[in-house]
Design a protein around this motif. Sequence first.
Motif, short mmCIF file in Angstrom:
data_model
loop_
_atom_site.label_atom_id
_atom_site.label_comp_id
_atom_site.label_asym_id
_atom_site.label_seq_id
_atom_site.Cartn_x
_atom_site.Cartn_y
_atom_site.Cartn_z
N VAL A 1 40.34 -43.85 -49.17
CA VAL A 1 39.30 -44.13 -48.17
C VAL A 1 38.31 -45.13 -48.74
CG1 VAL A 1 39.49 -41.93 -46.97
CG2 VAL A 1 37.91 -42.14 -48.88
N ALA A 2 37.73 -45.95 -47.85
CA ALA A 2 36.84 -47.02 -48.28
C ALA A 2 35.50 -46.44 -48.74
CB ALA A 2 36.62 -48.01 -47.13
N ASP A 3 35.03 -45.40 -48.08
CA ASP A 3 33.71 -44.86 -48.35
C ASP A 3 33.77 -43.37 -48.04
OD1 ASP A 3 31.10 -43.90 -48.09
OD2 ASP A 3 30.35 -45.73 -47.15
N GLY A 4 33.93 -42.57 -49.08
CA GLY A 4 34.17 -41.14 -48.93
C GLY A 4 33.12 -40.43 -48.10
N GLN A 5 31.84 -40.67 -48.42
CA GLN A 5 30.77 -39.95 -47.72
C GLN A 5 30.77 -40.26 -46.23
OE1 GLN A 5 29.13 -37.40 -48.91
NE2 GLN A 5 30.41 -37.76 -50.71
N ARG A 6 30.90 -41.55 -45.94
CA ARG A 6 30.90 -41.92 -44.52
C ARG A 6 32.14 -41.38 -43.81
NH1 ARG A 6 31.74 -47.55 -41.71
NH2 ARG A 6 31.27 -46.94 -39.57
N PHE A 7 33.27 -41.40 -44.51
CA PHE A 7 34.51 -40.89 -43.93
C PHE A 7 34.33 -39.43 -43.50
CE2 PHE A 7 38.86 -39.11 -44.29
CZ PHE A 7 39.56 -40.01 -43.48
N ILE A 8 33.74 -38.63 -44.37
CA ILE A 8 33.51 -37.22 -44.05
C ILE A 8 32.58 -37.08 -42.85
CG2 ILE A 8 32.42 -35.08 -44.91
CD1 ILE A 8 33.51 -35.86 -47.71
N LYS A 9 31.53 -37.86 -42.85
CA LYS A 9 30.54 -37.77 -41.77
C LYS A 9 31.18 -38.16 -40.43
CE LYS A 9 25.91 -39.36 -40.66
NZ LYS A 9 24.91 -40.38 -40.94
N VAL A 10 31.87 -39.31 -40.44
CA VAL A 10 32.47 -39.81 -39.20
C VAL A 10 33.55 -38.86 -38.69
CG1 VAL A 10 33.93 -41.66 -38.26
CG2 VAL A 10 31.92 -42.24 -39.65
N CYS A 11 34.44 -38.43 -39.58
CA CYS A 11 35.56 -37.59 -39.13
C CYS A 11 35.05 -36.22 -38.65
CB CYS A 11 36.59 -37.43 -40.24
SG CYS A 11 37.48 -38.97 -40.55
N SER A 12 34.05 -35.67 -39.33
CA SER A 12 33.51 -34.37 -38.90
C SER A 12 33.01 -34.45 -37.47
CB SER A 12 32.34 -33.95 -39.79
OG SER A 12 32.76 -33.82 -41.12
N SER A 13 32.41 -35.58 -37.15
CA SER A 13 31.87 -35.72 -35.81
C SER A 13 32.97 -36.06 -34.80
CB SER A 13 30.77 -36.79 -35.85
OG SER A 13 30.71 -37.49 -34.65
N VAL A 14 33.83 -37.00 -35.13
CA VAL A 14 34.83 -37.45 -34.16
C VAL A 14 35.90 -36.39 -33.92
CG1 VAL A 14 36.63 -39.17 -33.71
CG2 VAL A 14 34.41 -39.90 -34.64
N SER A 15 36.27 -35.63 -34.96
CA SER A 15 37.38 -34.69 -34.79
C SER A 15 37.04 -33.57 -33.80
CB SER A 15 37.80 -34.09 -36.13
OG SER A 15 36.89 -33.10 -36.52
N ARG A 16 35.77 -33.37 -33.49
CA ARG A 16 35.42 -32.39 -32.44
C ARG A 16 35.71 -32.95 -31.06
NH1 ARG A 16 32.79 -28.40 -34.41
NH2 ARG A 16 32.28 -28.69 -36.60
N LYS A 17 35.75 -34.28 -31.02
CA LYS A 17 35.92 -34.93 -29.72
C LYS A 17 37.39 -35.25 -29.46
CE LYS A 17 33.74 -38.73 -27.31
NZ LYS A 17 32.92 -39.92 -27.46
N LYS A 18 38.04 -35.80 -30.47
CA LYS A 18 39.46 -36.16 -30.34
C LYS A 18 40.18 -35.75 -31.62
CE LYS A 18 38.52 -40.12 -27.36
NZ LYS A 18 38.65 -41.57 -27.10
N PRO A 19 41.45 -35.34 -31.48
CA PRO A 19 42.19 -34.97 -32.69
C PRO A 19 42.41 -36.19 -33.60
CG PRO A 19 43.37 -34.31 -30.69
CD PRO A 19 42.23 -35.16 -30.25
N ILE A 20 42.26 -35.98 -34.90
CA ILE A 20 42.59 -37.01 -35.89
C ILE A 20 43.73 -36.44 -36.74
CG2 ILE A 20 41.75 -38.38 -37.84
CD1 ILE A 20 38.88 -37.92 -36.81
N VAL A 21 44.84 -37.17 -36.79
CA VAL A 21 45.99 -36.74 -37.59
C VAL A 21 46.14 -37.73 -38.73
CG1 VAL A 21 48.41 -36.01 -37.48
CG2 VAL A 21 47.04 -36.06 -35.39
N ALA A 22 46.28 -37.24 -39.97
CA ALA A 22 46.32 -38.18 -41.10
C ALA A 22 47.45 -37.90 -42.06
CB ALA A 22 44.98 -38.14 -41.84
N LEU A 23 48.09 -38.99 -42.47
CA LEU A 23 49.11 -38.96 -43.53
C LEU A 23 48.54 -39.78 -44.69
CD1 LEU A 23 52.04 -38.49 -44.58
CD2 LEU A 23 52.68 -40.62 -43.41
#
Lengths: 472, 472
Positions: A236-258
Amino acid sequence: MLVHITERCTVRRGAKLYMNSPTLERLFQPSSVALIGASKEEGKLGHEILRNLIEAGCQATLYPVNPKAEQILGLKTYPSVDSIPDKVDMAVIVVPASAVPGIMEQCAKKGVGAAVVISGGFREVGTQGERLERDLVQIARAAGIRVIGPNCQGINNPHFGLCATWPLVKRKGPIAIITQSGSVGAAIACWAEEEGIGISKCVALGNRVDVNECDLIEYFSEDPNTRVIAIYLEGVADGQRFIKVCSSVSRKKPIVALKGGRTLIGMKAMESHTKSLAGRDEVFDAVCRKTGIIRVDTLEQLFDIAKASAFLSEPKDAGVLIVTSSGGFGILASDTAERLGLKIPEPKEDAKKKLGAVLPSQCILSNPFDLTMTTAERYELVVKEMASDPEISSFLAIFGDPISGAAEAISRAQRSTDKPIVVAYLGGSDIEKIERSKMHELGIPSFPSPERAIVAIQGMLKRSQYLHADHS
Amino acid sequence: MLVHITERCTVRRGAKLYMNSPTLERLFQPSSVALIGASKEEGKLGHEILRNLIEAGCQATLYPVNPKAEQILGLKTYPSVDSIPDKVDMAVIVVPASAVPGIMEQCAKKGVGAAVVISGGFREVGTQGERLERDLVQIARAAGIRVIGPNCQGINNPHFGLCATWPLVKRKGPIAIITQSGSVGAAIACWAEEEGIGISKCVALGNRVDVNECDLIEYFSEDPNTRVIAIYLEGVADGQRFIKVCSSVSRKKPIVALKGGRTLIGMKAMESHTKSLAGRDEVFDAVCRKTGIIRVDTLEQLFDIAKASAFLSEPKDAGVLIVTSSGGFGILASDTAERLGLKIPEPKEDAKKKLGAVLPSQCILSNPFDLTMTTAERYELVVKEMASDPEISSFLAIFGDPISGAAEAISRAQRSTDKPIVVAYLGGSDIEKIERSKMHELGIPSFPSPERAIVAIQGMLKRSQYLHADHS
């Protein structure tokens, strides 16, 4: 959206990342596109991408740029960006790396808003490439040009006919793809096209000098055409931001990651590929658990779980009712379900009695519910009867024979309940192809094996458990 | 072959199994076939099977039997078996269970040599069915009729045009399928047909009153059209004989097996399905290790490993060289390889130097060997150079872009070495379809994901390790 814009204006990680354009709109829906490095020669990227843009029915005006040609694929060609007699929203760049900074200068003068730099030969090849990449970034930042890449496989927005990548994928659908490997994105997009599902967007990140996965996850969370976000990452480019963004977005839409580079050998290969710093695999695992990202183990799982999540709401709990025409497939599904921690609850006696009265005697009224040789309507009957059972949170309908009318029957059943129905259809030759394609048109995810269908249900359950755990 | 015949004459397990016909030839290459229960009505099994026999170009003379029709699908129909004015080698029976013993009597009188009893309604439905099954066995045994089934999905021998099953699968190929679930057999056969590989035989065992998996494994070990035997089992008919037969046959041809009912839920489902006694899963695992059977976990693995084993000789050791056009796929393959205990040895310095001199500078001369944007010929170059490295026992060529000429290049590379080359081809849209189908024509196994290709290599390695361990 205010938070979103503020975040994007922050300069992060020294010189590498910057933000000064409020949205990525000009990347995905430009009014005009210059293809710099357009080529007459078949097989060259500058030719293939132009053809794909044309064949995808691009809604932007296309300007091929090539100083040595007058016309390519029926389009008038321009010797340079500044000779284009119109404003240019977006540039797609496929010239050799050494020429890219010069091209960016011209784009800056022309007022280009976004650039997709497909050319390789930057940071990934050593010191000289690093210098070129620094120049590119400096020019783009000063001019406020948003950049995808360099060293990437381009972008695709079928909803706008914008196939600035390869191969040609035109089908509009609900899956947004973000990938650190162009080929991974292409594979998922091809599968989505082939199965009649389609994609909403596909972006190959390349060296990520500007736009990164977080920008895109945020953008796709607001994109009305995107229902699920599928990501392939090496780091990930920026760990802290990744956590913040995904925590918020994953409540709205599913995020699937490989994630590539789970093992030592994989990490070694990764360092050659994207020079990503891997970090320990357990860390990424923890991030996924914390943010509600559905982490998967293989490329096929990335596609399968994205597909199921795009069409269906998550099951509330672990109980699955398996309805099958094939005992063998029912057993294989059960084995996989147990291994993955799903539950196969026994139907209630009164439901069995009711169904026993209307179904032929050879049906096995248990879970798996084995209809043996049967019609599609009987699946509908069973799902409708069993949908009220509180122990059952999802259904797996396995068609192990060439049963016609399956898609319509399951679609009717799905309309009668909000519990998700996943299908495995196989062993049916031509009828299988017809039915599976109909199912995808009707929004029913259909898989080529019972095991893959069960894995898809478990993937959706993971997100459901995350959402419920947090709300309690 | 003497041992073989002697074994078959033994009466085993009381009344259930018997042998009095030296070979199963009349099942797979009958000179004439009576379809008893042939039907005019589309959708009925008696109609579909007749159509499949006709469309498969059956080399036997076909006699539809139905007292109520004069002609079905252009063939003269006979009111009963005894009214057929010719000898009948094989009978395919699709009448209701209650009529089957009577039909078997007629077949016995007529001198029928083999019967495929598709009809269900025997042991699997309870006491009355058990009685019918006992009658069936008694009559068949007295007359020396070999029986497949009852309660089965029939048999297929595309090399003879004998598709006495559904759906229609015509393609001749190297994979023999033995299955306790008709749908599992149909799924594997459909995949083999779709991918241009084909099958040598497919037999659905049903209730196994006579012919069982051991008889067929032995038969297929001598069948010149069969190169690999793929089996789906829920339980074995005779454990001791199974071990003996598989130990001997697996040295000659690879045997790949998927077992249903590994878990408690799966076992429960299985008891409803084939009434097989499951036994503990660890026991079957031990049997596989003892006999050299390649045990697999999913339906797709059964097909994938059968496919690879049908085309290639086993790798001698665990070292795999990954050659790729996609860094991402190389990483995913590496991750899977490490997880499964394969090795990814670093190329020798002199080989790197040699290849470095002829390959473009962006190529990563490591393992994975990342050619980035490339031609098919460079894969050939790398394989030919690296084939002499003793640390490398197999190759995985990953085409992550629409690269033309891949099939021919890999075929040339394969002709230059006896180390197996497995392919993963993806992200290539139409070109992918063309290349993958060409590869299968040329005997190169090609997979739709890097992970599945690695699993196939590991499957082949398991057999190789078994063969080597025993010879040491």
